[in-house]
Write a protein that holds these residues in place. Structure first.
Motif, PDB file in Angstrom:
ATOM      1  N   ASP A 137      -2.729  28.779  18.298  1.00 14.96           N
ATOM      2  CA  ASP A 137      -2.507  28.902  16.852  1.00 14.96           C
ATOM      3  C   ASP A 137      -1.133  28.386  16.440  1.00 14.96           C
ATOM      4  OD1 ASP A 137      -0.973  30.833  18.018  1.00 14.96           O
ATOM      5  OD2 ASP A 137      -1.620  32.484  16.726  1.00 14.96           O
ATOM      6  N   LYS A 138      -0.468  27.677  17.360  1.00 12.56           N
ATOM      7  CA  LYS A 138       0.851  27.115  17.064  1.00 12.56           C
ATOM      8  C   LYS A 138       0.709  25.629  16.745  1.00 12.56           C
ATOM      9  CE  LYS A 138       2.845  31.011  18.182  1.00 12.56           C
ATOM     10  NZ  LYS A 138       3.474  31.868  17.160  1.00 12.56           N
ATOM     11  N   SER A 139       1.406  25.193  15.701  1.00 11.83           N
ATOM     12  CA  SER A 139       1.305  23.802  15.299  1.00 11.83           C
ATOM     13  C   SER A 139       2.641  23.332  14.742  1.00 11.83           C
ATOM     14  CB  SER A 139       0.211  23.618  14.243  1.00 11.83           C
ATOM     15  OG  SER A 139       0.079  22.272  13.862  1.00 11.83           O
ATOM     16  N   ALA A 140       2.945  22.066  14.965  1.00 15.06           N
ATOM     17  CA  ALA A 140       4.148  21.447  14.404  1.00 15.06           C
ATOM     18  C   ALA A 140       3.863  19.979  14.170  1.00 15.06           C
ATOM     19  CB  ALA A 140       5.345  21.627  15.336  1.00 15.06           C
ATOM     20  N   ASP A 141       4.435  19.440  13.103  1.00 12.42           N
ATOM     21  CA  ASP A 141       4.235  18.033  12.766  1.00 12.42           C
ATOM     22  C   ASP A 141       5.381  17.189  13.309  1.00 12.42           C
ATOM     23  OD1 ASP A 141       1.943  18.680  11.488  1.00 12.42           O
ATOM     24  OD2 ASP A 141       2.721  18.447   9.457  1.00 12.42           O
ATOM     25  N   ALA A 142       5.033  16.065  13.898  1.00 10.20           N
ATOM     26  CA  ALA A 142       6.022  15.075  14.320  1.00 10.20           C
ATOM     27  C   ALA A 142       5.851  13.838  13.452  1.00 10.20           C
ATOM     28  CB  ALA A 142       5.848  14.714  15.790  1.00 10.20           C
ATOM     29  N   SER A 143       6.940  13.118  13.237  1.00  6.69           N
ATOM     30  CA  SER A 143       6.895  11.910  12.433  1.00  6.69           C
ATOM     31  C   SER A 143       7.121  10.702  13.330  1.00  6.69           C
ATOM     32  CB  SER A 143       7.967  11.961  11.332  1.00  6.69           C
ATOM     33  OG  SER A 143       7.896  10.823  10.510  1.00  6.69           O
ATOM     34  N   TRP A 144       6.092   9.885  13.487  1.00  3.97           N
ATOM     35  CA  TRP A 144       6.203   8.642  14.258  1.00  3.97           C
ATOM     36  C   TRP A 144       6.685   7.579  13.280  1.00  3.97           C
ATOM     37  CZ3 TRP A 144       1.321   8.257  17.948  1.00  3.97           C
ATOM     38  CH2 TRP A 144       1.336   9.360  18.815  1.00  3.97           C
ATOM     39  N   GLN A 145       7.993   7.364  13.245  1.00  2.99           N
ATOM     40  CA  GLN A 145       8.597   6.492  12.242  1.00  2.99           C
ATOM     41  C   GLN A 145       8.962   5.136  12.839  1.00  2.99           C
ATOM     42  OE1 GLN A 145      11.153   8.387   9.270  1.00  2.99           O
ATOM     43  NE2 GLN A 145      11.445  10.051  10.720  1.00  2.99           N
ATOM     44  N   ASP A 146       9.268   4.225  11.939  1.00  3.99           N
ATOM     45  CA  ASP A 146       9.784   2.901  12.302  1.00  3.99           C
ATOM     46  C   ASP A 146       8.848   2.150  13.246  1.00  3.99           C
ATOM     47  OD1 ASP A 146      11.987   3.432  10.744  1.00  3.99           O
ATOM     48  OD2 ASP A 146      13.170   4.188  12.411  1.00  3.99           O
ATOM     49  N   LEU A 147       7.547   2.364  13.109  1.00  2.00           N
ATOM     50  CA  LEU A 147       6.590   1.540  13.838  1.00  2.00           C
ATOM     51  C   LEU A 147       6.476   0.220  13.086  1.00  2.00           C
ATOM     52  CD1 LEU A 147       3.877   4.267  14.543  1.00  2.00           C
ATOM     53  CD2 LEU A 147       5.676   3.461  16.077  1.00  2.00           C
ATOM     54  N   THR A 148       6.767  -0.883  13.765  1.00  2.29           N
ATOM     55  CA  THR A 148       6.950  -2.158  13.075  1.00  2.29           C
ATOM     56  C   THR A 148       5.832  -3.130  13.407  1.00  2.29           C
ATOM     57  OG1 THR A 148       9.341  -1.847  13.178  1.00  2.29           O
ATOM     58  CG2 THR A 148       8.549  -4.070  12.706  1.00  2.29           C
ATOM     59  N   ALA A 149       5.262  -3.709  12.363  1.00  2.05           N
ATOM     60  CA  ALA A 149       4.256  -4.764  12.512  1.00  2.05           C
ATOM     61  C   ALA A 149       4.894  -6.092  12.140  1.00  2.05           C
ATOM     62  CB  ALA A 149       3.052  -4.493  11.616  1.00  2.05           C
ATOM     63  N   PRO A 150       4.892  -7.079  13.024  1.00  9.08           N
ATOM     64  CA  PRO A 150       5.542  -8.355  12.728  1.00  9.08           C
ATOM     65  C   PRO A 150       4.790  -9.116  11.642  1.00  9.08           C
ATOM     66  CG  PRO A 150       4.305  -8.486  14.784  1.00  9.08           C
ATOM     67  CD  PRO A 150       4.266  -7.045  14.360  1.00  9.08           C
ATOM     68  N   PRO A 151       5.443 -10.123  11.035  1.00 14.64           N
ATOM     69  CA  PRO A 151       4.791 -10.894   9.970  1.00 14.64           C
ATOM     70  C   PRO A 151       3.517 -11.576  10.453  1.00 14.64           C
ATOM     71  CG  PRO A 151       7.157 -11.318  10.017  1.00 14.64           C
ATOM     72  CD  PRO A 151       6.843 -10.537  11.253  1.00 14.64           C
ATOM     73  N   VAL A 152       2.494 -11.525   9.593  1.00  8.40           N
ATOM     74  CA  VAL A 152       1.206 -12.185   9.852  1.00  8.40           C
ATOM     75  C   VAL A 152       0.889 -13.052   8.648  1.00  8.40           C
ATOM     76  CG1 VAL A 152      -1.254 -11.820  10.237  1.00  8.40           C
ATOM     77  CG2 VAL A 152       0.403 -10.293  11.312  1.00  8.40           C
ATOM     78  N   ALA A 153       0.351 -14.246   8.902  1.00 10.36           N
ATOM     79  CA  ALA A 153       0.017 -15.159   7.811  1.00 10.36           C
ATOM     80  C   ALA A 153      -1.082 -14.565   6.936  1.00 10.36           C
ATOM     81  CB  ALA A 153      -0.423 -16.506   8.380  1.00 10.36           C
ATOM     82  N   LEU A 154      -0.861 -14.610   5.637  1.00  9.17           N
ATOM     83  CA  LEU A 154      -1.871 -14.126   4.699  1.00  9.17           C
ATOM     84  C   LEU A 154      -3.016 -15.124   4.604  1.00  9.17           C
ATOM     85  CD1 LEU A 154       0.544 -12.779   1.988  1.00  9.17           C
ATOM     86  CD2 LEU A 154      -1.317 -11.441   2.978  1.00  9.17           C
ATOM     87  N   PRO A 155      -4.255 -14.645   4.497  1.00  9.02           N
ATOM     88  CA  PRO A 155      -5.385 -15.572   4.352  1.00  9.02           C
ATOM     89  C   PRO A 155      -5.348 -16.277   3.003  1.00  9.02           C
ATOM     90  CG  PRO A 155      -6.098 -13.303   4.075  1.00  9.02           C
ATOM     91  CD  PRO A 155      -4.672 -13.242   4.515  1.00  9.02           C
ATOM     92  N   GLY A 156      -6.009 -17.410   2.933  1.00  9.08           N
ATOM     93  CA  GLY A 156      -6.075 -18.153   1.687  1.00  9.08           C
ATOM     94  C   GLY A 156      -6.946 -17.462   0.670  1.00  9.08           C
ATOM     95  N   PRO A 157      -7.103 -18.069  -0.515  1.00 10.93           N
ATOM     96  CA  PRO A 157      -7.893 -17.450  -1.584  1.00 10.93           C
ATOM     97  C   PRO A 157      -9.314 -17.127  -1.166  1.00 10.93           C
ATOM     98  CG  PRO A 157      -6.654 -19.331  -2.405  1.00 10.93           C
ATOM     99  CD  PRO A 157      -6.507 -19.363  -0.928  1.00 10.93           C
ATOM    100  N   ASP A 158      -9.880 -17.922  -0.276  1.00 14.01           N
ATOM    101  CA  ASP A 158     -11.255 -17.698   0.168  1.00 14.01           C
ATOM    102  C   ASP A 158     -11.313 -17.004   1.523  1.00 14.01           C
ATOM    103  OD1 ASP A 158     -12.150 -19.019  -2.125  1.00 14.01           O
ATOM    104  OD2 ASP A 158     -11.971 -20.979  -1.131  1.00 14.01           O
ATOM    105  N   GLY A 159     -10.157 -16.565   2.005  1.00 16.89           N
ATOM    106  CA  GLY A 159     -10.105 -15.940   3.320  1.00 16.89           C
ATOM    107  C   GLY A 159     -10.554 -14.492   3.295  1.00 16.89           C
ATOM    108  N   GLY A 160     -10.500 -13.850   4.448  1.00 19.39           N
ATOM    109  CA  GLY A 160     -10.927 -12.471   4.553  1.00 19.39           C
ATOM    110  C   GLY A 160      -9.762 -11.516   4.522  1.00 19.39           C
ATOM    111  N   GLY A 161      -9.892 -10.443   5.312  1.00 19.00           N
ATOM    112  CA  GLY A 161      -8.859  -9.429   5.346  1.00 19.00           C
ATOM    113  C   GLY A 161      -7.755  -9.772   6.324  1.00 19.00           C
ATOM    114  N   LEU A 162      -6.940  -8.757   6.625  1.00 15.10           N
ATOM    115  CA  LEU A 162      -5.757  -8.968   7.456  1.00 15.10           C
ATOM    116  C   LEU A 162      -5.525  -7.719   8.292  1.00 15.10           C
ATOM    117  CD1 LEU A 162      -3.212 -10.772   8.021  1.00 15.10           C
ATOM    118  CD2 LEU A 162      -2.064  -9.456   6.244  1.00 15.10           C
ATOM    119  N   ALA A 163      -5.163  -7.893   9.557  1.00  9.91           N
ATOM    120  CA  ALA A 163      -4.847  -6.774  10.444  1.00  9.91           C
ATOM    121  C   ALA A 163      -3.365  -6.794  10.777  1.00  9.91           C
ATOM    122  CB  ALA A 163      -5.679  -6.852  11.722  1.00  9.91           C
TER     123      ALA A 163
END
Length: 498
Positions: free
Chosen positions: A116-142
């Motif tokens: 019954d014990k609980s505590a929250d941790a904050s996983w901060q500063d997780l960094t995703a490097p730049p990814v090229a955005l899809p064009g107007p007819d492109g799909g999503g992005l991960a």
């Protein structure tokens, strides 16, 4: 000279109350575990408010964790990854900005539970490097965010679980020329969609009395938890002490070679870094308005000991930590309403919101260890933007629009002074009073049918670069994630001082 330096380096290392003292004694790790590891992964859907409207985003969280530990032993998640999959509709804003790439910094709340014990941790500063955005007819992005996260330990035996909670994303976009777009990014706060099983991993926590005992099965009674500990006494976990002693010996060998630059010992953050939570409340003077506005209570998420340097030759310890404000998932203090006499005679009421921008606020603690009291100075530096809304002048509403704010961020620097023996004044772990001044820049974006920027600039902003707006904040003691059963958990709300 070598003898003096060696004697200085052999002086017991003091864990400054800037965080490591509480953290180190709360962990109480046992011998290193040889338990097997597990690669854990959970796929979740998050509800995220984008400018285009609410979006459901697929998120995959993964980490390598041990399958079992002993009570008090550090659990160190490794190979942490948060993959965020954005649909084309969520990316529409960045297409309008002629953005070419998109990157992100992620902050994930993780619920750590045993019995019954609980505590929250904050996983901060997780960094995703730049990814090229899809064009107007492109799909999503991960976007895949990775990085180091704090450790956690469990004080009671049983089945411990780690479960992802809220997710905050700081998205940054660049043009094809590599320049920031205007605006340069977007902050999005997401919550797990209901009806999901968010468990990332389960870990068997064994009691010291029976290190081979399995975790309780469903239906079995939970083990009796350890009694609530008192405030931890000074000391070091055995594993950390052994590692630091080894580092000290290396420095001593270098000193024998008359290399004075080898005296400072920088402790690797993975040994001591952890998270904590607390509240702060206080008052900020508006010098031109001859009044003060209440601040808080502000909830703060702290990452302790991101850098820790012990210099036995200089008899100093320097600790660097970070803090983010958190109000309903946003990096800001709670909005506060205040009434002032503008220009000395006209009553003006407004709601003021201080938003935190840029990197986390920096906490730096400098301790002198060659005096019996161990005096220390702490400096907290945050970048803030002030927003005004719900303005009334002499009881008549004044429409300032949705974006009345300071034209640029301003720096708020607060300082506190204390000593460790006996504890007195301001100490990061135990809290206390911080004071400082701030320069308020001119305002922009104020007004709908008329330009009200000059009025608020004249009434509130500091002339030139003069920092004449006094702030006094009172911080409560830290609730450290590695000691959720401690006397300062859950974090308390302090009584502000004027």
């Amino acid at each position: 000279m070598t003898v003096d330096a060696r004697a200085a380096a052999r002086r017991p290392i003091h864990w400054a109350v800037g965080g490591a003292l509480v953290v180190a004694t709360a962990l109480v790790p046992s011998a290193e575990s040889a338990a097997a590891e597990q690669t854990s992964e959970v796929a979740l859907r998050y509800a995220c408010p984008f400018p285009s409207g609410p979006e459901e985003v697929d998120v995959v969280v993964s980490a390598v964790l041990p399958t079992s530990v002993r009570t008090g032993e550090e659990v160190r998640p490794s190979q942490v990854s948060v993959e965020v999959n954005l649909e084309p509709t969520a990316l529409a804003r960045f297409g309008e900005l002629d953005a070419a790439t998109l990157s992100a910094v992620a902050r994930l709340t993780v619920h750590n539970t045993v019995g019954d014990k609980s505590a929250d941790a904050s996983w901060q500063d997780l960094t995703a490097p730049p990814v090229a955005l899809p064009g107007p007819d492109g799909g999503g992005l991960a976007l895949t965010a990775t990085g180091d996260v704090p450790t956690v330990s469990f004080g009671s035996p049983g089945r411990a679980t780690l479960a992802p909670g809220g997710l905050a994303l700081a998205l940054s976009s660049l043009t094809g020329a590599g320049e920031p777009t205007t605006p340069p990014g977007l902050d999005v706060v997401c919550e797990p969609a209901p009806g999901q099983e968010p468990e990332l991993a389960a870990i068997t926590v064994r009691g010291d009395s029976d290190p081979t005992a399995p975790a309780p099965q469903p239906g079995e009674s939970d083990p009796v938890p350890d009694p609530t500990p008192t405030r931890p006494a000074e000391g070091l976990p055995p594993s950390a002490r052994e590692k630091i002693d080894a580092l000290t010996d290396e420095r001593l060998d270098a000193l024998d070679g008359e290399d004075p630059g080898s005296c400072p010992i920088e402790i690797p953050p993975e040994w001591v870094m952890t998270t904590a939570e607390t509240y702060a409340a206080g008052y900020a003077n508006a010098a031109k308005l001859d009044g003060a506005a209440a601040l808080g209570p502000a909830f703060m998420k702290v990452v302790l000991n991101k850098r820790y340097i012990n210099d036995s030759c200089a008899s100093t310890v320097d600790v660097s930590s970070e803090v983010n404000f958190d109000y309903q998932g946003r990096r800001q203090l709670p909005p506060t309403k205040a009434t002032f006499l503008s220009y000395g005679f006209m009553p003006t009421t407004a709601t003021m919101t201080l938003e935190q921008v840029g990197p986390p606020a920096a906490i730096h603690t400098h301790t002198v260890t060659n005096t019996p009291t161990y005096p220390e100075e702490t400096t907290v530096t945050a970048q803030l933007v002030m927003r005004l809304s719900d303005v009334e002048v002499n009881g008549v509403p004044l429409d300032v629009g949705p974006d009345c704010r300071t034209a640029r961020p301003f720096e708020q620097v607060l300082r506190g002074y204390g000593q460790s023996y006996p504890p007195a004044g301001y100490l990061v772990a135990y809290g206390g009073t911080l004071t400082g001044y701030a320069h308020i820049p001119p305002f922009e974006g104020c007004g709908v049918s008329e330009d009200l920027d000059p009025i608020f600039t004249s009434a509130i902003s500091s002339p030139g670069k003069k920092a004449d707006n006094y702030t006094k904040m009172t911080q409560a003691p830290l609730c450290v994630a590695t000691n959720p059963e401690g006397p300062d958990c859950p974090p308390k709300v302090p009584t502000p001082e004027r």
